[in-house]
Write a protein that holds these residues in place. Structure first.
Motif, PDB file in Angstrom:
ATOM      1  N   THR A 173       0.724  -1.119   0.064  1.00  0.00           N
ATOM      2  CA  THR A 173       0.142   0.041   0.010  1.00  0.00           C
ATOM      3  C   THR A 173       0.758   1.238  -0.053  1.00  0.00           C
ATOM      4  O   THR A 173       0.402   2.336   0.158  1.00  0.00           O
ATOM      5  CB  THR A 173      -0.913  -0.041   1.326  1.00  0.00           C
ATOM      6  OG1 THR A 173      -0.112  -0.066   2.310  1.00  0.00           O
ATOM      7  CG2 THR A 173      -1.983  -1.212   1.129  1.00  0.00           C
TER       8      THR A 173
ATOM      9  N   GLN B 101       1.321   0.548  -4.624  1.00  0.00           N
ATOM     10  CA  GLN B 101       0.348   0.834  -5.455  1.00  0.00           C
ATOM     11  C   GLN B 101       0.256   0.894  -6.839  1.00  0.00           C
ATOM     12  O   GLN B 101      -0.492   0.723  -7.579  1.00  0.00           O
ATOM     13  CB  GLN B 101      -0.362   1.953  -4.710  1.00  0.00           C
ATOM     14  CG  GLN B 101      -0.655   1.787  -3.521  1.00  0.00           C
ATOM     15  CD  GLN B 101      -1.743   3.233  -2.884  1.00  0.00           C
ATOM     16  OE1 GLN B 101      -2.604   3.727  -3.385  1.00  0.00           O
ATOM     17  NE2 GLN B 101      -0.862   3.816  -1.948  1.00  0.00           N
TER      18      GLN B 101
ATOM     19  N   THR C  61      -0.180  -5.418   3.692  1.00  0.00           N
ATOM     20  CA  THR C  61      -0.272  -3.833   4.646  1.00  0.00           C
ATOM     21  C   THR C  61      -0.265  -4.191   5.939  1.00  0.00           C
ATOM     22  O   THR C  61      -0.431  -5.316   6.562  1.00  0.00           O
ATOM     23  CB  THR C  61      -1.835  -3.578   4.048  1.00  0.00           C
ATOM     24  OG1 THR C  61      -2.169  -2.270   4.770  1.00  0.00           O
ATOM     25  CG2 THR C  61      -2.903  -4.496   4.446  1.00  0.00           C
TER      26      THR C  61
ATOM     27  N   SER D 136      -2.361  -2.617   8.021  1.00  0.00           N
ATOM     28  CA  SER D 136      -3.860  -2.223   8.447  1.00  0.00           C
ATOM     29  C   SER D 136      -4.887  -3.158   7.881  1.00  0.00           C
ATOM     30  O   SER D 136      -4.939  -3.289   6.579  1.00  0.00           O
ATOM     31  CB  SER D 136      -4.183  -0.793   8.123  1.00  0.00           C
ATOM     32  OG  SER D 136      -5.307  -0.569   8.365  1.00  0.00           O
TER      33      SER D 136
ATOM     34  N   ALA E 174      -7.758  -2.296   7.611  1.00  0.00           N
ATOM     35  CA  ALA E 174      -8.535  -1.476   6.798  1.00  0.00           C
ATOM     36  C   ALA E 174      -8.310  -1.331   5.181  1.00  0.00           C
ATOM     37  O   ALA E 174      -9.029  -0.790   4.336  1.00  0.00           O
ATOM     38  CB  ALA E 174      -8.730  -0.151   7.527  1.00  0.00           C
ATOM     39  N   ARG E 175      -6.792  -1.635   4.753  1.00  0.00           N
ATOM     40  CA  ARG E 175      -6.528  -1.403   3.559  1.00  0.00           C
ATOM     41  C   ARG E 175      -6.464  -2.504   2.806  1.00  0.00           C
ATOM     42  O   ARG E 175      -5.964  -2.604   1.721  1.00  0.00           O
ATOM     43  CB  ARG E 175      -5.237  -0.738   3.881  1.00  0.00           C
ATOM     44  CG  ARG E 175      -4.975   0.601   4.509  1.00  0.00           C
ATOM     45  CD  ARG E 175      -3.770   1.443   4.280  1.00  0.00           C
ATOM     46  NE  ARG E 175      -3.854   1.917   2.793  1.00  0.00           N
ATOM     47  CZ  ARG E 175      -2.723   2.990   2.408  1.00  0.00           C
ATOM     48  NH1 ARG E 175      -1.684   3.115   3.187  1.00  0.00           N
ATOM     49  NH2 ARG E 175      -2.839   3.299   1.336  1.00  0.00           N
TER      50      ARG E 175
ATOM     51  N   GLU F 155      -8.283  -1.988  -0.483  1.00  0.00           N
ATOM     52  CA  GLU F 155      -7.559  -1.309  -1.511  1.00  0.00           C
ATOM     53  C   GLU F 155      -6.635  -2.137  -2.255  1.00  0.00           C
ATOM     54  O   GLU F 155      -6.715  -2.048  -3.532  1.00  0.00           O
ATOM     55  CB  GLU F 155      -6.796  -0.197  -0.843  1.00  0.00           C
ATOM     56  CG  GLU F 155      -5.939   0.652  -1.610  1.00  0.00           C
ATOM     57  CD  GLU F 155      -5.202   1.585  -0.698  1.00  0.00           C
ATOM     58  OE1 GLU F 155      -3.936   1.904  -1.222  1.00  0.00           O
ATOM     59  OE2 GLU F 155      -5.552   1.907   0.398  1.00  0.00           O
TER      60      GLU F 155
END
Length: 271
Positions: free
Chosen positions: A9, A14, A31, A33, A35-36, A39
């Motif tokens: 990330t 990316q 990652t 996290s 939460a990512r 993504e």
């Protein structure tokens, strides 16, 4: 190939994932996290949560993926730039380049991963001897006695470890492009970017997409050794800093042109 990107990330991660997926490679990207994860999945990768400073976490992630190549892109550079205290600004990144490198190499060895590619840096840190054009054979300047000294020591550690393991080191220039120069723009906007002397120190740059493409090619060609990855034309601070300030706003541009913020202590900056 199955490519494992540690630091998926990040700015470069990316940009790499879509290129690799488009070329038919399977990608596992990490990652820190949960939460990512979405993504990474939207980019086309299998997302994995991994702590690069935890040997067990790294070993488990690599062991489950069993990739053909590991790409070390782990950094933790704060968006709040602190050019006067680079050792503080890069504190966690230095650990990722030392401890994190060791963890990834150990996991590669344990899992039988044949190829390893790692991120390094070559914008302003060439040895201050001989001409100003440097090759891959030229060492880093240790910048002894400055806050950049431990940052350079971490890079030397990473490169030596990867070379001993038969891997590949890509020395990127100073990255520019989407997400890569936000903190520099903010410093210029606040009139806090140091201009050393007459701004004659040269920097080498590379666009994030070009750096990602070079990395993809290194993976596919199974390149070995150390490679400088930079644009064709380096530039002195007296040229690129006003351009950066112009992007940040007219007030910052005027400040750079006036030379009123001259740092006499920024010895980490080449001149």
């Amino acid at each position: 190939m199955h490519v494992f990107i540690a630091g998926g990330t990040g700015v470069l991660g990316q940009r790499m994932v879509p290129q690799l997926v488009a070329r038919g490679h399977q990608v596992t990207a990490t990652t820190r996290s949960t939460a990512r994860l979405g993504e990474l999945e939207r980019l086309g990768a299998d997302g994995v949560v991994m702590d690069g400073l935890d040997a067990a976490s790294v070993g488990e992630a690599v062991g489950r993926a069993r990739p053909d190549v590991i790409v070390h892109q782990m950094t933790a550079i704060s968006r709040k730039a602190d050019l006067k205290h680079m050792d503080r600004w890069f504190a966690t990144t230095m650990r990722l380049r030392t401890e994190g490198t060791d963890h990834l190499l150990a996991a590669a060895q344990a899992t039988g991963v044949p190829d390893f590619v790692a991120q390094s840096y070559s914008s302003w840190n060439g040895i201050r001897e001989g001409g100003w054009v440097k090759t891959e054979e030229d060492p880093f300047d240790p910048v002894t006695g400055t806050t950049a000294e431990p940052v350079m020591a971490a890079l030397r550690y990473l490169e030596a470890a990867v070379m001993r393991a038969g891997g590949t080191v890509l020395r990127y220039g100073w990255l520019y492009g989407p997400g890569a120069t936000d903190e520099l723009l903010e410093l210029a906007r606040k009139r806090m970017f140091p201009l050393v002397g007459r701004g004659t120190g040269y920097n080498s740059w590379v666009h994030v997409d070009d750096a990602a493409t070079a990395t993809v090619l290194a993976i596919e060609q199974r390149a070995k050794g150390v490679f400088n990855v930079v644009d064709d034309e380096p530039a002195p601070a007296s040229a690129w800093l006003p351009a950066l300030a112009g992007a940040a706003g007219e007030d910052a541009r005027s400040e750079c042109r006036s030379g009123s913020r001259v740092s006499s202590r920024g010895r980490w900056w080449p001149e």
